[in-house]
Design a protein around this motif. Structure first.
Motif, mmCIF file in Angstrom:
data_model
loop_
_atom_site.group_PDB
_atom_site.id
_atom_site.type_symbol
_atom_site.label_atom_id
_atom_site.label_comp_id
_atom_site.label_asym_id
_atom_site.label_seq_id
_atom_site.Cartn_x
_atom_site.Cartn_y
_atom_site.Cartn_z
ATOM 1 N N THR A 76 0.908 -1.073 -0.466
ATOM 2 C CA THR A 76 0.499 0.271 -0.019
ATOM 3 C C THR A 76 0.651 1.190 -0.065
ATOM 4 O OG1 THR A 76 -2.001 -1.134 0.999
ATOM 5 C CG2 THR A 76 -1.583 1.633 0.831
ATOM 6 N N TYR A 77 0.229 1.881 -1.331
ATOM 7 C CA TYR A 77 1.358 3.601 -0.872
ATOM 8 C C TYR A 77 0.357 4.895 -1.189
ATOM 9 C CZ TYR A 77 4.600 -0.048 -3.013
ATOM 10 O OH TYR A 77 5.237 -1.476 -3.563
ATOM 11 N N GLN A 78 0.681 4.924 -0.351
ATOM 12 C CA GLN A 78 0.275 6.345 0.299
ATOM 13 C C GLN A 78 0.156 8.016 -0.190
ATOM 14 O OE1 GLN A 78 -1.358 6.282 4.480
ATOM 15 N NE2 GLN A 78 1.065 5.177 4.589
ATOM 16 N N ALA A 79 -0.755 8.633 -1.135
ATOM 17 C CA ALA A 79 -0.377 9.795 -1.901
ATOM 18 C C ALA A 79 0.007 11.183 -0.903
ATOM 19 C CB ALA A 79 -0.870 9.741 -3.291
ATOM 20 N N TYR A 80 -0.091 11.088 -0.135
ATOM 21 C CA TYR A 80 -0.049 12.056 1.059
ATOM 22 C C TYR A 80 1.818 12.479 1.036
ATOM 23 C CZ TYR A 80 -1.348 9.841 4.965
ATOM 24 O OH TYR A 80 -1.156 9.186 6.914
ATOM 25 N N ALA A 81 2.471 10.971 1.633
ATOM 26 C CA ALA A 81 3.485 11.007 2.270
ATOM 27 C C ALA A 81 4.275 11.720 0.858
ATOM 28 C CB ALA A 81 3.719 9.600 2.299
ATOM 29 N N LYS A 82 5.471 12.290 1.110
ATOM 30 C CA LYS A 82 6.358 13.044 0.153
ATOM 31 C C LYS A 82 7.224 12.823 -0.122
ATOM 32 C CE LYS A 82 7.354 16.830 2.808
ATOM 33 N NZ LYS A 82 7.604 18.059 3.238
ATOM 34 N N ARG A 83 7.614 10.950 0.631
ATOM 35 C CA ARG A 83 8.480 10.128 -0.395
ATOM 36 C C ARG A 83 8.033 8.959 -1.059
ATOM 37 N NH1 ARG A 83 7.799 5.237 3.970
ATOM 38 N NH2 ARG A 83 9.938 4.646 3.652
ATOM 39 N N THR A 84 6.851 8.758 -0.909
ATOM 40 C CA THR A 84 5.530 7.678 -1.673
ATOM 41 C C THR A 84 6.822 7.203 -3.067
ATOM 42 O OG1 THR A 84 4.248 7.479 -0.199
ATOM 43 C CG2 THR A 84 3.384 6.765 -2.568
ATOM 44 N N PRO A 85 6.926 8.535 -3.701
ATOM 45 C CA PRO A 85 7.604 7.990 -5.445
ATOM 46 C C PRO A 85 8.635 7.642 -5.556
ATOM 47 C CG PRO A 85 6.147 10.657 -5.270
ATOM 48 C CD PRO A 85 6.293 9.636 -4.059
ATOM 49 N N GLY A 86 9.252 8.287 -3.970
ATOM 50 C CA GLY A 86 11.026 7.176 -4.740
ATOM 51 C C GLY A 86 10.312 5.697 -4.149
ATOM 52 N N VAL A 87 9.562 5.752 -2.837
ATOM 53 C CA VAL A 87 9.578 4.467 -1.986
ATOM 54 C C VAL A 87 8.918 3.193 -3.740
ATOM 55 C CG1 VAL A 87 8.608 3.029 -0.772
ATOM 56 C CG2 VAL A 87 9.791 5.123 -0.023
ATOM 57 N N THR A 118 -1.120 16.269 -2.699
ATOM 58 C CA THR A 118 -1.559 15.415 -2.398
ATOM 59 C C THR A 118 -2.459 14.339 -3.637
ATOM 60 O OG1 THR A 118 -1.853 15.539 -0.037
ATOM 61 C CG2 THR A 118 -3.234 13.473 -0.908
ATOM 62 N N HIS A 119 -3.375 15.632 -4.093
ATOM 63 C CA HIS A 119 -3.935 14.822 -5.691
ATOM 64 C C HIS A 119 -3.585 15.029 -5.955
ATOM 65 C CE1 HIS A 119 -8.068 16.205 -3.216
ATOM 66 N NE2 HIS A 119 -7.869 17.458 -3.483
ATOM 67 N N LYS A 120 -2.344 15.976 -6.203
ATOM 68 C CA LYS A 120 -1.328 16.339 -8.007
ATOM 69 C C LYS A 120 -0.136 14.708 -7.921
ATOM 70 C CE LYS A 120 2.333 18.168 -10.599
ATOM 71 N NZ LYS A 120 1.998 17.281 -11.698
ATOM 72 N N CYS A 121 0.118 14.533 -6.866
ATOM 73 C CA CYS A 121 0.957 12.648 -6.532
ATOM 74 C C CYS A 121 -0.048 11.588 -6.890
ATOM 75 C CB CYS A 121 1.638 12.775 -5.006
ATOM 76 S SG CYS A 121 2.551 11.126 -4.845
ATOM 77 N N TRP A 127 2.722 16.338 1.938
ATOM 78 C CA TRP A 127 2.667 17.503 1.031
ATOM 79 C C TRP A 127 1.803 18.131 1.994
ATOM 80 C CZ3 TRP A 127 5.788 16.864 -3.074
ATOM 81 C CH2 TRP A 127 5.949 15.890 -3.447
ATOM 82 N N PRO A 128 2.160 20.304 1.675
ATOM 83 C CA PRO A 128 2.285 20.519 2.495
ATOM 84 C C PRO A 128 0.769 21.593 2.203
ATOM 85 C CG PRO A 128 3.705 21.962 1.007
ATOM 86 C CD PRO A 128 3.616 19.843 0.854
ATOM 87 N N THR A 129 0.098 21.123 0.946
ATOM 88 C CA THR A 129 -0.939 21.659 0.481
ATOM 89 C C THR A 129 -2.098 20.407 0.066
ATOM 90 O OG1 THR A 129 -1.086 21.539 -1.881
ATOM 91 C CG2 THR A 129 -1.263 24.050 0.036
ATOM 92 N N ILE A 130 -2.900 20.229 0.112
ATOM 93 C CA ILE A 130 -4.519 19.038 -0.422
ATOM 94 C C ILE A 130 -4.006 19.093 -2.104
ATOM 95 C CG2 ILE A 130 -6.067 20.466 -0.621
ATOM 96 C CD1 ILE A 130 -6.352 16.599 0.208
#
Length: 419
Positions: A220-231, A271-274, A265-268
């Motif tokens: 499971t990958y949580q898009a609100y976390a800034k580290r997720t794309p790298g993981v 998170t949406h973009k990610c 991410w500092p804004t919603i």
């Protein structure tokens, strides 16, 4: 929304009405939080008849599948009769660590008695998960949380070390039972303090059980976390180099209230973009602006299976448009399932059910596979889960208002007040 039974429609309208009005939601959250952490038998819904009645017919009925196997089977049958492809079923027991809890996970303090307790906790978790797998049917998913295995699992996850032999033995049994029943396993993401350990264990079992043409194990990958794309990029490269199918369940995230804010991410909008960019890359099997290859010398995409878990109607719309375009172009498509929580985002779920019916007879449209995520267990075991669902509604009031409006329109239609 016409696919919903009247009883579910009325209950959903009542609960989303509370969730979308801040001065009603705040006291409801306070009460749920108090009950979820209460130790007194008088405040235990399993032993307090009045409390049990109040919760059983409202919040529990809205978000949970049942307390017994018979109740769960009835709930699943009802959802499939409505038109859902299947369910994502999980047992409700979970742990949400406070700072004090995390600091108290000191393995050095363990003794022989703790070893016995560890074995018992893993045994109960194994039994609950196997029972959940046995309640599911071919094509369904079973969701499980590693923290449900107790204190030793928490210690090892926090330390990011390999799992204990008894724990590994239990997970192998779960994977083998799931294979026999044609069920896939979704290993849930949890709090940030535990996530590196969860990712490590998920990849360990993925390398063993995802060697065929279909993923048995999903991370499971949580898009609100800034580290997720790298993981996610690292896991894609691991799947490519090791030759296994990567199972990806993409979510926005559910621990905003318990993890450090600087991790997100500092804004919603961030998170949406990610979320939307990761979803597009996965479905196209192409790296992009958000998801960059971790190995630029070998940027090939591995085989993947995806569960898109989202209550956001705009995200689901974008994915459906992309899938329809792939159908028209004859492009290769990844295996995809959509998931929404039972009791939430029924406006999104019902649109997917309707689109599936239309896609079955239209050559130029995708046929979405819609799933509902539901948990089961005793009411006391479900209290922390119910609290997280209420908190999630608090953090997405605008989305809850959208759901309430859709429910209201359907109620009005059935009462003859609107077309």
């Amino acid at each position: 929304m016409s696919c919903l039974p009247l009883s579910a429609l009325l209950r959903s309208y009542l609960i989303t009405s509370i969730s979308s009005v801040p001065f009603l939601l705040r006291p409801s959250l306070s009460i749920l939080s108090f009950l979820a952490h209460a130790k007194s038998p008088l405040l235990n819904p399993d032993t307090s008849p009045l409390l049990r009645l109040a919760l059983k017919t409202t919040f529990y009925a809205q978000f949970c599948a049942g307390e017994t196997p018979a109740e769960v089977r009835n709930t699943i049958a009802g959802l499939k009769h409505t038109g859902f492809k299947g369910v994502i079923l999980g047992h409700a027991r979970e742990v949400v660590l406070t700072k004090a809890d995390a600091e108290g996970l000191d393995a050095a303090k363990d003794c022989e008695e703790q070893e016995r307790c560890n074995a018992e906790e893993i045994g109960r978790w194994r039994e609950n998960t196997i029972a959940t797998i046995d309640l599911s049917q071919k094509g369904d998913f079973v969701a499980l949380k590693f923290t449900g295995a107790g204190r030793q699992a928490l210690q090892h996850l926090k330390a990011n070390v390999p799992c204990a032999p008894k724990f590994e033995e239990a997970v192998h049994e779960m994977c083998q039972r799931a294979q026999e029943r044609g069920v896939s396993l979704l290993f849930d993401a949890e709090q940030a303090a535990l996530q590196d350990g969860i990712d490590r264990w998920t990849m360990y079992f993925s390398k063993i059980y995802n060697k065929g043409n279909k993923a048995l194990v999903y991370g499971t990958y949580q898009a609100y976390a800034k580290r997720t794309p790298g993981v996610l990029a690292d896991h894609l490269e691991l799947a490519r180099s090791e030759g296994f199918v990567l199972g990806v369940k993409l979510v926005r995230g559910a621990y905003l209230g318990s993890d450090p804010r600087e991790l997100f991410w500092p804004t919603i909008e961030g998170t949406h973009k990610c979320y939307n960019d990761l979803a597009a890359s996965l479905l196209k099997r192409q790296y992009g602006e958000m998801l960059k290859p971790s190995n630029t010398n070998r940027p090939e995409f591995p085989k993947i299976d995806v569960v898109l878990a989202s209550h956001n109607s705009e995200s689901v719309r974008k994915v459906r448009e992309l899938r329809d375009e792939q159908v028209r172009n004859g492009s290769e498509k990844v295996r995809l399932a959509y998931g929404q929580l039972m009791g939430m985002a029924d406006n999104v779920s019902c649109e997917l059910v309707q689109a599936s019916k239309e896609g079955a007879v239209a050559a130029d449209k995708d046929t979405p596979r819609a799933y509902k995520y539901l948990v089961w267990g005793k009411m006391s075991e479900c209290m922390k889960y119910l609290l997280r669902r209420a908190q999630e509604n608090r953090d997405a009031v605008s989305r809850t208002v959208e759901a309430r409006q859709a429910l209201g329109k359907e109620l009005a239609r059935r009462m003859g007040l609107a077309k």
